[in-house]
Design an enzyme around this catalytic site. Sequence first.
Site, PDB file in Angstrom:
ATOM      1  N   GLU A 102       0.794  -1.230   0.000  1.00  0.00           N
ATOM      2  CA  GLU A 102       0.000   0.000   0.000  1.00  0.00           C
ATOM      3  C   GLU A 102       0.829   1.284   0.000  1.00  0.00           C
ATOM      4  O   GLU A 102       0.385   2.297  -0.527  1.00  0.00           O
ATOM      5  CB  GLU A 102      -0.949   0.010   1.208  1.00  0.00           C
ATOM      6  CG  GLU A 102      -2.083  -0.994   1.125  1.00  0.00           C
ATOM      7  CD  GLU A 102      -2.985  -0.748  -0.075  1.00  0.00           C
ATOM      8  OE1 GLU A 102      -3.356   0.414  -0.318  1.00  0.00           O
ATOM      9  OE2 GLU A 102      -3.297  -1.718  -0.796  1.00  0.00           O
ATOM     10  N   SER A 140     -59.650 -20.730  28.581  1.00  0.00           N
ATOM     11  CA  SER A 140     -59.463 -21.862  29.493  1.00  0.00           C
ATOM     12  C   SER A 140     -58.018 -22.056  29.927  1.00  0.00           C
ATOM     13  O   SER A 140     -57.742 -22.874  30.817  1.00  0.00           O
ATOM     14  CB  SER A 140     -59.959 -23.145  28.820  1.00  0.00           C
ATOM     15  OG  SER A 140     -61.349 -23.067  28.579  1.00  0.00           O
TER      16      SER A 140
END
Length: 775
Positions: free
Chosen positions: A171, A458
């Site tokens: 780089e 229920s």
Amino acid sequence: MWVSLLILFLTVVLVGGGYLVLLDREIVSRFEGRRWRLPSKIYSDTFSLYTGGPFQGDHLKNRLRRLGYQPTKKRPPRKGEYRTGRGFMEITLNDFLYPTGEFEGYPVRIEHVQGTIKRLRDLREPKKEIYSVELEPELITGLFELVWEERSLVSLAEVPEHTVGAVIAVEDHRFYEHFGLDFPSIARAVVANLEAGRIVQGASTLTQQLIKNFYLTPKRSFSRKAKEAVMALLLEIRYTKEQILEAYLNEIYFGQRGAQGVYGIGEAADFYFGKSVKKLTLPESAVLAGLIRSPNLYAPHKDVARIHKRRDSVLEKMWGLGMISEDQYMEATKTPVEVRAFHPEHNDAPYFVDYLVRELEKEYSLDILTSEGLLIFTTLDVEMQNEARNSVKKGLERLEARVPSLKRSASDDPGKGLQGCLVAIEPQTGFVRAMIGGRDYKTSQFNRVVQAVRQPGSLFKPIVFATALAAGGQPTGFTAASILQDEPIRIRYERKTWNPTNFNDQFFGQVTARTSLENSLNCATVWLSQRTGLPKIIETARRLGISSPMDPAPSLVLGAFETKPLEMASAFGAFANHGVLTRPRAIRKVLDKNGTLLERRPMELEQAVSPEVAYVVTSMLQGVFERGTAQSASSRIRVPAAGKTGTTNDSRDAWFAGYTPRLAALVWVGFDKPESIERSGSQAALPIWTDFIRNTSDWLVTEDFVPPPGVVFREIDRLSGLLATSGCTEKIREVFVEGTEPTEPCPLHPDDSMDKGPGKGPRKGVFRKVLDWFR
């Protein structure tokens, strides 16, 4: 004229100087402040393997695949690999930062027989037997602001010299020679760009790349390049080469992991090689350095040959610059490129994450959650979550296929379609193991587990029976064998008359409490509640974790009030946990980005009902599978289970809540805007629950519910509820809180030992004594 030129010169100096000061301040504020917004990471719970525990190879391989482990034939496997053979599996665990500290992975051997782990061995010492081991938690998601940039920050001292060398070589090989700008490279780029008539070549130094990523946009223009150059010079004046290099190594982009961007050398080392940056080899370092130019083009998972060629060019450049010797170069180029397998798994648990974030926001701001890199360890089991999602999806599709009127057309608002939710809780800890808040999160983010308020119907009945059991502490007290009156009943309340009825208007007269609960008989339950007392029933519900408003109206006992599914799931979990309510929790621990413990969520425990009462209720709810409303599912589940169906008026809500000794789960099915689904809880919700439990039972411990001290068992007649005789044809082994068990024989089916004379029948009055508690 000279005055004008002087004024112009001073103006330029002042303006330029002011501009430089502003740029310098911008550089300092970012470089010395918070450089990166680190997303918080949300992890599942760990997964334990232990001697005597269940072993299910397919489920375990699913977990290993999601964690990035690769199958291999090598012996022993390397870190992040596993191999299988007849009766064994060998795994070399990954390194991981646990809440208890940094964990160094090691090889382990699992020996199993017929679905059970018989032995665990630490392969570092082959004869060393261990008794448990944990797989690392799975990453569920990250909390981020706009883009998920995943980083593991490292210091320059942690990065090997050959890794730094590889990056600099490819780089910016003159990094240590220039002051932010590389003028020879700039000259070459200018010539190339002039010849092309456009920008085709750059000459950015490593410092300039950092400036571009930190402060500027990626758009190419001369004005941006000029600003970049000035800021690069200022950065080099302000900071050392080492500081700049460290920032660059943590900033740079290395590719994608699904929705996550892989940023920084530390995260890249883990993603591609499954190791920390300090352990990178020379060939591995060259691979990462080669990716920087174009991570998508050279992605190792796409084209190994291309990244192999790119890696070798990096190594050649390092050799040419004198960073490595010829021998090192030759050896490194002979090494194959082997990267960690990447499976783009989607550990989606969006409803759970929403619930989790709401809990976290009580202690942490959203800004902290999206920028400080917190490590959040949760209670979620990803495998269980996936099974829950599939069970809900397939169950709703199956229901729509059977009842076409429930399916909405494609032109309808998808948010108005049939919905369902499922939540699974570990009763002993309160850990939320799975949470499906709706059919499709993209369509509706409304989390029905914690936000919906629906009538439980229920589903509430076990709480009524638990209250009566807790009140019946004397020898004539209420038991599972007590006789209830299942017949039409009329109740006056607040100048109104309420006439509850049973399903299909069927009544069974005198029935045992067990039969009433197993078959969900409304009138028998109401008859019991009138003798137990509504205030006591509400008090029990509160202790079991139901905090929703409840008015003491007679219809309350049939679930005619609104509550949240999570509250009902918690209540059933308490029955599974010997009557101890453990509040649901999704968070285990929170660490900062350095691994320091910030928060540990303790368990909140409360003895809601006695262990004896909880066990009797559990036994009665087991009967729901054996003889009652869930009998259709009894052959499909492979573990002991107890549960209860629930259906509201006009079948607007269908429920099933049930539990095994280690897991409580609840399913709700209905429309958000209440309308009939034309099916009961046993038809709509139970099949989803059954699929989920059947599919997760492979890795659940198969054990029965353990009776606590203080309960006794007796063989009784199912009809009379009294001690069975040789003449009884329908016998059942019933459980009682000690001291409430029956002592008299069944008068309906006398045997020779009973006092009978010519023309005499069984003794009179005995049958009536079972009603004494209600007189």
